[in-house]
Scaffold this active site. Structure first.
Site, PDB file in Angstrom:
ATOM      1  N   TYR A  21      37.523  38.812  50.805  1.00 50.91           N
ATOM      2  CA  TYR A  21      38.296  39.868  50.161  1.00 50.91           C
ATOM      3  C   TYR A  21      38.040  41.164  50.921  1.00 50.91           C
ATOM      4  O   TYR A  21      37.035  41.824  50.718  1.00 50.91           O
ATOM      5  CB  TYR A  21      37.864  39.978  48.698  1.00 50.91           C
ATOM      6  CG  TYR A  21      38.719  40.870  47.827  1.00 50.91           C
ATOM      7  CD1 TYR A  21      39.678  41.725  48.342  1.00 50.91           C
ATOM      8  CD2 TYR A  21      38.564  40.835  46.448  1.00 50.91           C
ATOM      9  CE1 TYR A  21      40.452  42.526  47.539  1.00 50.91           C
ATOM     10  CE2 TYR A  21      39.336  41.640  45.617  1.00 50.91           C
ATOM     11  CZ  TYR A  21      40.273  42.485  46.165  1.00 50.91           C
ATOM     12  OH  TYR A  21      41.029  43.286  45.350  1.00 50.91           O
ATOM     13  N   LYS A  71      41.916  37.868  52.259  1.00 48.00           N
ATOM     14  CA  LYS A  71      42.813  38.639  51.387  1.00 48.00           C
ATOM     15  C   LYS A  71      42.871  40.021  51.997  1.00 48.00           C
ATOM     16  O   LYS A  71      41.941  40.800  51.909  1.00 48.00           O
ATOM     17  CB  LYS A  71      42.304  38.700  49.952  1.00 48.00           C
ATOM     18  CG  LYS A  71      43.224  39.496  49.018  1.00 48.00           C
ATOM     19  CD  LYS A  71      42.605  39.669  47.646  1.00 48.00           C
ATOM     20  CE  LYS A  71      43.567  40.392  46.698  1.00 48.00           C
ATOM     21  NZ  LYS A  71      43.902  41.763  47.108  1.00 48.00           N
TER      22      LYS A  71
END
Length: 301
Positions: A137, A165
């Site tokens: 992330y 991400k």
């Protein structure tokens, strides 16, 4: 961990009871089933849109369990196990693996600015639990980590990261990684960049707004990634972007919860320190939704 992910991966909201004391487990199950029925390809449990900083470790574990149960074998479940506390992150990863999630999403501890070697050491601990590389992330505005393209290649080479991400400060790096076969697979993680990143070959996205407008998000993916119909995709984007922009300007999570309620699936209010959207913003959101052709069809399965 699953090495292939694609489509709209919905960072779903966490529903709370009216007093905000507990998770509304029944509503969460309905939400996951409604995502499945709307054509969403996967869900993220306990992500940022799911208000993970306001959840206890026990609550996050329960979300993993409900998501796996409600999704059946129809959609993938991604467990966000990131935490500012390393011990909690490892505990969450252990539980996620135990209940059988398909993949794990990990944000690094975000209070102190970590060195790259700290990131490697932390992710190595997670991967030893997960059994395979994870989704990294990348959100520099939170972590204060600006991981370079070369460092991302290293994380993939070392078996730590399969996907990213991508919520970067540097869109140039995004474009370079999309064309770099040695880099982790890019998943669009920034609402404003959603159209561009999908159009440049990303296999999917992780987005929160799909909690309450799943059909628009799935339609955008289908027009770009399945049909390769750019003109049709732009027409969908012209309907989707005003909603995303309104949320970004006026309180993303609170308006996503308001939007869910408008469409027939009440998920309660955000937890403090977030406040519910005021009535005036809710009314304006209704207008934006109507202008984009989003009706009040209920989401509940």
């Amino acid at each position: 961990m699953k090495s292939e992910l694609k489509g709209i991966i919905s960072a779903v909201l966490t529903p709370f009871t009216k007093d905000g004391v507990a998770i509304d487990e029944a509503a969460y199950g309905r939400l996951i089933r409604s995502q499945r029925d709307a054509g969403i390809h996967a869900v993220v449990a306990s992500g940022s849109t799911g208000e993970h900083p306001s959840l206890t470790v026990a609550e996050r574990k329960r979300l993993y369990e409900i998501a796996v149960e409600a999704s059946g074998d129809k959609i993938d479940v991604v467990a966000h196990v990131g935490s500012n506390n390393v011990r909690d992150a490892l505990d969450l990863a252990e539980h996620a693996r135990k209940v059988g999630v398909d993949q794990m999403l990990v944000v690094t501890p975000y209070f102190d600015s970590l060195k790259f070697t700290d990131v490697q050491r932390f992710l190595d601990k997670i991967v030893k639990i997960s059994g395979g590389p994870i989704i990294y992330y990348d959100t520099p505005s939170i972590t204060r980590l600006d991981i370079t393209e070369d460092q991302m290649v290293t994380l993939k080479r070392d078996g730590l990261v399969s996907h990213i991400k991508d919520s970067p400060q540097n869109f140039t790096r995004t474009m370079r990684m999309l064309s770099n076969p040695d880099a982790p697979t890019v998943l669009a993680g920034s609402d404003p960049a959603l159209l561009a990143v999908l159009a440049h070959g990303a296999p999917g996205s992780i987005i929160g707004a799909s909690t309450f407008i799943p059909e628009l998000c799935v339609e955008l993916y289908d027009r770009i990634s399945v049909d390769k119909d750019w003109n049709a995709a732009l027409k969908v984007w012209d309907r989707l972007w005003p909603i995303l922009n309104f949320m970004l300007l006026n309180g993303y999570v609170a308006l996503a919860k308001a939007g869910s309620e408008i469409r027939g699936l009440s998920l309660g209010n955000p937890r403090e320190p977030l406040a519910p959207s005021p009535v005036e913003l809710r009314e304006r959101l209704k207008v934006v939704l109507e202008a984009s052709g989003v009706t009040s069809l209920p989401l509940a399965a």
